[in-house]
Design an enzyme around this catalytic site. Sequence first.
Site, PDB file in Angstrom:
ATOM      1  N   LYS A 157     -13.969  -4.067   2.350  1.00  0.00           N
ATOM      2  CA  LYS A 157     -14.753  -2.841   2.122  1.00  0.00           C
ATOM      3  C   LYS A 157     -16.262  -3.018   2.310  1.00  0.00           C
ATOM      4  O   LYS A 157     -16.967  -2.052   2.575  1.00  0.00           O
ATOM      5  CB  LYS A 157     -14.484  -2.288   0.719  1.00  0.00           C
ATOM      6  CG  LYS A 157     -13.108  -1.656   0.573  1.00  0.00           C
ATOM      7  CD  LYS A 157     -12.960  -1.007  -0.786  1.00  0.00           C
ATOM      8  CE  LYS A 157     -11.540  -0.533  -0.984  1.00  0.00           C
ATOM      9  NZ  LYS A 157     -11.354   0.263  -2.192  1.00  0.00           N
ATOM     10  N   GLY A 195     -15.047  -5.597  -6.750  1.00  0.00           N
ATOM     11  CA  GLY A 195     -15.180  -4.659  -5.634  1.00  0.00           C
ATOM     12  C   GLY A 195     -15.035  -3.194  -6.003  1.00  0.00           C
ATOM     13  O   GLY A 195     -15.631  -2.337  -5.365  1.00  0.00           O
ATOM     14  N   SER A 239      -0.574   4.093   0.847  1.00  0.00           N
ATOM     15  CA  SER A 239      -1.273   5.027   1.734  1.00  0.00           C
ATOM     16  C   SER A 239      -0.447   5.465   2.950  1.00  0.00           C
ATOM     17  O   SER A 239      -0.481   6.647   3.298  1.00  0.00           O
ATOM     18  CB  SER A 239      -2.606   4.422   2.188  1.00  0.00           C
ATOM     19  OG  SER A 239      -3.461   4.322   1.069  1.00  0.00           O
ATOM     20  N   SER A 247       0.821  -1.210   0.000  1.00  0.00           N
ATOM     21  CA  SER A 247       0.000   0.000   0.000  1.00  0.00           C
ATOM     22  C   SER A 247       0.860   1.266   0.000  1.00  0.00           C
ATOM     23  O   SER A 247       1.861   1.354   0.694  1.00  0.00           O
ATOM     24  CB  SER A 247      -0.903   0.008   1.243  1.00  0.00           C
ATOM     25  OG  SER A 247      -1.563   1.251   1.326  1.00  0.00           O
ATOM     26  N   TYR A 293      -1.902   1.032 -10.023  1.00  0.00           N
ATOM     27  CA  TYR A 293      -0.958   2.166  -9.889  1.00  0.00           C
ATOM     28  C   TYR A 293       0.062   2.183 -11.007  1.00  0.00           C
ATOM     29  O   TYR A 293       0.452   3.224 -11.492  1.00  0.00           O
ATOM     30  CB  TYR A 293      -0.138   2.108  -8.603  1.00  0.00           C
ATOM     31  CG  TYR A 293      -0.883   1.944  -7.318  1.00  0.00           C
ATOM     32  CD1 TYR A 293      -2.203   2.328  -7.186  1.00  0.00           C
ATOM     33  CD2 TYR A 293      -0.225   1.414  -6.214  1.00  0.00           C
ATOM     34  CE1 TYR A 293      -2.851   2.174  -5.985  1.00  0.00           C
ATOM     35  CE2 TYR A 293      -0.864   1.265  -5.010  1.00  0.00           C
ATOM     36  CZ  TYR A 293      -2.181   1.640  -4.907  1.00  0.00           C
ATOM     37  OH  TYR A 293      -2.803   1.478  -3.719  1.00  0.00           O
TER      38      TYR A 293
HETATM   39  P1  ATR Z   1     -14.543  -9.711  -6.213  1.00  0.00           P
HETATM   40  O1  ATR Z   1     -15.327  -8.470  -6.080  1.00  0.00           O
HETATM   41  O2  ATR Z   1     -15.240 -10.775  -6.992  1.00  0.00           O
HETATM   42  O3  ATR Z   1     -13.912 -10.178  -4.944  1.00  0.00           O
HETATM   43  P2  ATR Z   1     -12.336  -8.280  -7.195  1.00  0.00           P
HETATM   44  O4  ATR Z   1     -11.002  -8.842  -6.848  1.00  0.00           O
HETATM   45  O5  ATR Z   1     -12.811  -7.050  -6.545  1.00  0.00           O
HETATM   46  O6  ATR Z   1     -13.348  -9.457  -7.152  1.00  0.00           O
HETATM   47  O7  ATR Z   1     -12.428  -8.026  -8.756  1.00  0.00           O
HETATM   48  C1  ATR Z   1     -11.865  -8.877  -9.642  1.00  0.00           C
HETATM   49  C2  ATR Z   1     -12.408  -8.505 -11.014  1.00  0.00           C
HETATM   50  O8  ATR Z   1     -11.478  -8.978 -11.980  1.00  0.00           O
HETATM   51  C3  ATR Z   1     -13.721  -9.186 -11.316  1.00  0.00           C
HETATM   52  O9  ATR Z   1     -14.459  -8.391 -12.211  1.00  0.00           O
HETATM   53  C4  ATR Z   1     -13.236 -10.466 -11.979  1.00  0.00           C
HETATM   54  O10 ATR Z   1     -14.187 -11.106 -12.792  1.00  0.00           O
HETATM   55  P3  ATR Z   1     -15.197 -12.175 -12.140  1.00  0.00           P
HETATM   56  O11 ATR Z   1     -16.252 -11.363 -11.465  1.00  0.00           O
HETATM   57  O12 ATR Z   1     -15.687 -12.951 -13.288  1.00  0.00           O
HETATM   58  O13 ATR Z   1     -14.389 -12.989 -11.166  1.00  0.00           O
HETATM   59  C5  ATR Z   1     -12.129  -9.926 -12.811  1.00  0.00           C
HETATM   60  N1  ATR Z   1     -11.183 -10.962 -13.202  1.00  0.00           N
HETATM   61  C6  ATR Z   1     -10.302 -11.606 -12.401  1.00  0.00           C
HETATM   62  N2  ATR Z   1      -9.577 -12.491 -13.123  1.00  0.00           N
HETATM   63  C7  ATR Z   1     -10.036 -12.410 -14.401  1.00  0.00           C
HETATM   64  C8  ATR Z   1      -9.703 -13.049 -15.646  1.00  0.00           C
HETATM   65  N3  ATR Z   1      -8.731 -13.972 -15.695  1.00  0.00           N
HETATM   66  N4  ATR Z   1     -10.352 -12.679 -16.751  1.00  0.00           N
HETATM   67  C9  ATR Z   1     -11.316 -11.731 -16.711  1.00  0.00           C
HETATM   68  N5  ATR Z   1     -11.691 -11.090 -15.582  1.00  0.00           N
HETATM   69  C10 ATR Z   1     -11.055 -11.415 -14.443  1.00  0.00           C
END
Ligand code: ATR
Length: 255
Positions: free
Chosen positions: A72, A134, A22, A20, A214
């Site tokens: 969060k 998220g 922050s 982080s 970032y």
């Molecule tokens: P969450 O809210 O599900 O905990 P996050 O970590 O806040 O997840 O967000 C991850 C984002 O990256 C999500 O939109 C995830 O898609 P899914 O909702 O289908 O999991 C996306 N993401 C992660 N890996 C991915 C991949 N290999 N291809 C496309 N999208 C991916």
Amino acid sequence: MNIDTKTQIYGIIGDPVAHSKSPAMQNTFFKDFGINAVYLAFHVTGDNLPDVIAGFKKIEELHGFNVTIPHKVEIMKYLDEIDCIALKIGAVNTVVVNNGKWIGYNTDWYGVFKTLEENKIPNNVKTLIIGAGGASNGVIYGLQQFGISNIDITNRTAEKAAVCAEQFNIGTVDFASYKDKLDDYQMIINTTTVPFNDLILTFDKNVVYFDLKYYLEAMPDFCIDGKTMLYYQGAKAFELWTGKTVRNYDALQSR
Ligand code: ATR
């Protein structure tokens, strides 16, 4: 500023939190304003969150903290009050402790808003958001506050995109075919954990690309990264805690 018995404690909880930016940023803000406070990073796993919160509630010197992945949403059930914008976004990234009362806010959307403003993005751009995790709700809220109304969202897991679309009254695009429709958009925002290069094959100079990360590796230099967003969400959190408005952008850039 020397640390003594009057030093106020602030911090960030998350998992992971080791990278982080922050603490460096917020401690610079405190120093700039001569406030006797320290901002620390606390590595808190999901399993440990209830115990950490119970401990935090007993620490009189704690005046506020930031919340990052994955807490969060979960943090909301421990709060005495939640600001209406944070409620609408459905996530809290800043907690203000006021006479023992915990109040939750969301400042991520403001970081998005300021990123659009600083990059002089017109508000009539048709925008595609890739990812419905998220960070996405804060991004959509920030875009809408900025006046951008023509927004579509696509996500690997279609149901999550549909939930966002319903909540914010935006469109959805099928993840299997969004690459065929990229010409329709003047701005594309990556809120996923995946690098932009894996989502878009060619980058067009006339399109705005904004990735919340970032550091953007191997990306054309006209792409916008998440540094401005990080700075302004932090500056707004600092303002909520102290009432002071920071104007030290170098606090972030120099690190
Ligand atoms: P969450 O809210 O599900 O905990 P996050 O970590 O806040 O997840 O967000 C991850 C984002 O990256 C999500 O939109 C995830 O898609 P899914 O909702 O289908 O999991 C996306 N993401 C992660 N890996 C991915 C991949 N290999 N291809 C496309 N999208 C991916």
